[in-house]
Design an enzyme around this catalytic site. Sequence first.
Site, PDB file in Angstrom:
ATOM      1  N   SER A   6       0.826  -1.217   0.000  1.00  0.00           N
ATOM      2  CA  SER A   6       0.000   0.000   0.000  1.00  0.00           C
ATOM      3  C   SER A   6       0.856   1.261   0.000  1.00  0.00           C
ATOM      4  O   SER A   6       1.657   1.486   0.917  1.00  0.00           O
ATOM      5  CB  SER A   6      -0.911   0.024   1.230  1.00  0.00           C
ATOM      6  OG  SER A   6      -1.488   1.317   1.320  1.00  0.00           O
ATOM      7  N   HIS A  31      -1.212  -1.173  -4.174  1.00  0.00           N
ATOM      8  CA  HIS A  31      -2.489  -0.785  -3.568  1.00  0.00           C
ATOM      9  C   HIS A  31      -2.498   0.730  -3.327  1.00  0.00           C
ATOM     10  O   HIS A  31      -1.566   1.287  -2.767  1.00  0.00           O
ATOM     11  CB  HIS A  31      -2.616  -1.539  -2.248  1.00  0.00           C
ATOM     12  CG  HIS A  31      -3.931  -1.464  -1.563  1.00  0.00           C
ATOM     13  ND1 HIS A  31      -5.013  -2.247  -1.901  1.00  0.00           N
ATOM     14  CD2 HIS A  31      -4.344  -0.720  -0.507  1.00  0.00           C
ATOM     15  CE1 HIS A  31      -6.025  -1.996  -1.089  1.00  0.00           C
ATOM     16  NE2 HIS A  31      -5.656  -1.057  -0.237  1.00  0.00           N
ATOM     17  N   ASP A  33      -4.658   3.639  -1.530  1.00  0.00           N
ATOM     18  CA  ASP A  33      -5.732   3.915  -0.573  1.00  0.00           C
ATOM     19  C   ASP A  33      -6.246   5.329  -0.748  1.00  0.00           C
ATOM     20  O   ASP A  33      -5.537   6.300  -0.454  1.00  0.00           O
ATOM     21  CB  ASP A  33      -5.200   3.728   0.859  1.00  0.00           C
ATOM     22  CG  ASP A  33      -5.099   2.268   1.221  1.00  0.00           C
ATOM     23  OD1 ASP A  33      -6.102   1.557   1.062  1.00  0.00           O
ATOM     24  OD2 ASP A  33      -4.015   1.838   1.650  1.00  0.00           O
ATOM     25  N   MET A  35      -8.785   8.157   0.387  1.00  0.00           N
ATOM     26  CA  MET A  35      -9.604   8.536   1.552  1.00  0.00           C
ATOM     27  C   MET A  35     -10.056   9.984   1.409  1.00  0.00           C
ATOM     28  O   MET A  35      -9.262  10.847   1.041  1.00  0.00           O
ATOM     29  CB  MET A  35      -8.771   8.416   2.821  1.00  0.00           C
ATOM     30  CG  MET A  35      -8.178   7.036   3.026  1.00  0.00           C
ATOM     31  SD  MET A  35      -7.141   7.030   4.481  1.00  0.00           S
ATOM     32  CE  MET A  35      -6.617   5.314   4.483  1.00  0.00           C
ATOM     33  N   HIS A  64      -8.247   1.246  -3.852  1.00  0.00           N
ATOM     34  CA  HIS A  64      -9.206   0.999  -2.764  1.00  0.00           C
ATOM     35  C   HIS A  64      -9.867   2.322  -2.386  1.00  0.00           C
ATOM     36  O   HIS A  64      -9.245   3.171  -1.751  1.00  0.00           O
ATOM     37  CB  HIS A  64      -8.423   0.395  -1.577  1.00  0.00           C
ATOM     38  CG  HIS A  64      -9.239   0.162  -0.349  1.00  0.00           C
ATOM     39  ND1 HIS A  64      -8.654  -0.106   0.877  1.00  0.00           N
ATOM     40  CD2 HIS A  64     -10.576   0.132  -0.142  1.00  0.00           C
ATOM     41  CE1 HIS A  64      -9.604  -0.278   1.782  1.00  0.00           C
ATOM     42  NE2 HIS A  64     -10.775  -0.131   1.197  1.00  0.00           N
ATOM     43  N   MET A  66     -12.045   4.553  -0.294  1.00  0.00           N
ATOM     44  CA  MET A  66     -12.716   4.740   1.000  1.00  0.00           C
ATOM     45  C   MET A  66     -13.325   6.134   0.949  1.00  0.00           C
ATOM     46  O   MET A  66     -12.856   7.072   1.595  1.00  0.00           O
ATOM     47  CB  MET A  66     -11.700   4.601   2.143  1.00  0.00           C
ATOM     48  CG  MET A  66     -11.277   3.158   2.372  1.00  0.00           C
ATOM     49  SD  MET A  66      -9.761   3.024   3.333  1.00  0.00           S
ATOM     50  CE  MET A  66      -8.552   3.200   2.018  1.00  0.00           C
ATOM     51  N   MET A 138     -11.697  -6.180   5.342  1.00  0.00           N
ATOM     52  CA  MET A 138     -10.813  -5.272   6.087  1.00  0.00           C
ATOM     53  C   MET A 138     -10.431  -5.939   7.407  1.00  0.00           C
ATOM     54  O   MET A 138     -11.295  -6.384   8.165  1.00  0.00           O
ATOM     55  CB  MET A 138     -11.520  -3.943   6.382  1.00  0.00           C
ATOM     56  CG  MET A 138     -11.749  -3.047   5.177  1.00  0.00           C
ATOM     57  SD  MET A 138     -10.263  -2.605   4.258  1.00  0.00           S
ATOM     58  CE  MET A 138      -9.294  -1.732   5.495  1.00  0.00           C
ATOM     59  N   ASP A 176      -6.802  -6.604   4.131  1.00  0.00           N
ATOM     60  CA  ASP A 176      -6.132  -5.300   4.149  1.00  0.00           C
ATOM     61  C   ASP A 176      -6.052  -4.775   5.583  1.00  0.00           C
ATOM     62  O   ASP A 176      -7.078  -4.528   6.213  1.00  0.00           O
ATOM     63  CB  ASP A 176      -6.950  -4.337   3.271  1.00  0.00           C
ATOM     64  CG  ASP A 176      -6.296  -2.972   3.123  1.00  0.00           C
ATOM     65  OD1 ASP A 176      -5.197  -2.761   3.652  1.00  0.00           O
ATOM     66  OD2 ASP A 176      -6.922  -2.110   2.459  1.00  0.00           O
TER      67      ASP A 176
HETATM   68  C1  DX5 Z   1      -6.399   1.248   5.800  1.00  0.00           C
HETATM   69  C2  DX5 Z   1      -5.853   0.956   4.430  1.00  0.00           C
HETATM   70  C3  DX5 Z   1      -4.769  -0.073   4.394  1.00  0.00           C
HETATM   71  C4  DX5 Z   1      -3.566   0.277   5.164  1.00  0.00           C
HETATM   72  C5  DX5 Z   1      -2.707  -0.944   5.357  1.00  0.00           C
HETATM   73  O1  DX5 Z   1      -7.495   2.074   5.689  1.00  0.00           O
HETATM   74  O2  DX5 Z   1      -6.884   0.485   3.605  1.00  0.00           O
HETATM   75  O3  DX5 Z   1      -4.434  -0.379   3.061  1.00  0.00           O
HETATM   76  O4  DX5 Z   1      -2.821   1.288   4.589  1.00  0.00           O
HETATM   77  O5  DX5 Z   1      -1.630  -0.530   6.085  1.00  0.00           O
HETATM   78  P1  DX5 Z   1      -0.821  -1.437   7.092  1.00  0.00           P
HETATM   79  O6  DX5 Z   1      -0.236  -2.557   6.302  1.00  0.00           O
HETATM   80  O7  DX5 Z   1       0.173  -0.493   7.630  1.00  0.00           O
HETATM   81  O8  DX5 Z   1      -1.793  -1.945   8.126  1.00  0.00           O
HETATM   82 ZN    ZN Z   2      -6.524  -0.361   1.549  1.00  0.00          ZN
END
Ligand code: DX5
Ligand code: ZN
Length: 216
Positions: A6, A31, A33, A35, A64, A66, A138, A176
Amino acid sequence: MKLSPSMLACDFSKMGEEIVKISNSGADMIHMDIMDGHFVPNISFGPSIIKSLRNLTNLIFDVHLMIADPEQYVNVFLDSGADIITFHLESNQNSDYILKTIDKIKSKNKKVGLAIKPQTKYEALLPYLKFLDLALVMTVEPGFGGQKLLENQLLKTELLKKEILSQNLSTEIQIDGGVNLETIGIIKKYPIDICVSGTCVFKSQNISETVKILKS
Ligand code: DX5
Ligand code: ZN
């Protein structure tokens, strides 16, 4: 098992170099993320960043979302170079909305995933399973990297796998959050196709070695 590091855990001042490192590390995909500060209490980056990274690597971009209204933003993420778009079931209670969003992604010949937060039952995914390339469980509360694996979420992968097999589907199962060198042992006992790992990969001294261990 496939690994999707990620970018949330990378050095944002060197995103280009970081993504090239991951390309050469043996990782299967990358990946991203996304947000929005509404669906989750954090803000990361958006499609223009993804677009600027697209020509640096041939890696699969595993995006991903969010965000509060994924359907509205799907096209802009597809245009930025996403190969897989996963959005959250909790983003809208209406099944027509979920199906419309799935269709929008598939109509561009891209892969689609649906994610569930820790408090959502695995059964909520079942009506959509046959349309999905990916089911994302998750294993932390979405919003931040570096959290502790919620081990009790792993059971959902077994229940989903049973359903996938019984329906003869090829949907892959992704987890994840909290995947690291300490937790990978227990994770490997479950039917997981793809692990996302941020902190563990990006903060390691030797990324290729870490990727190799997590994948093996
Ligand atoms: C959380 C994200 C994850 C996160 C994983 O909202 O979707 O992808 O970054 O990070 P680690 O591996 O640090 O838990
Ligand atoms: Zn993620």
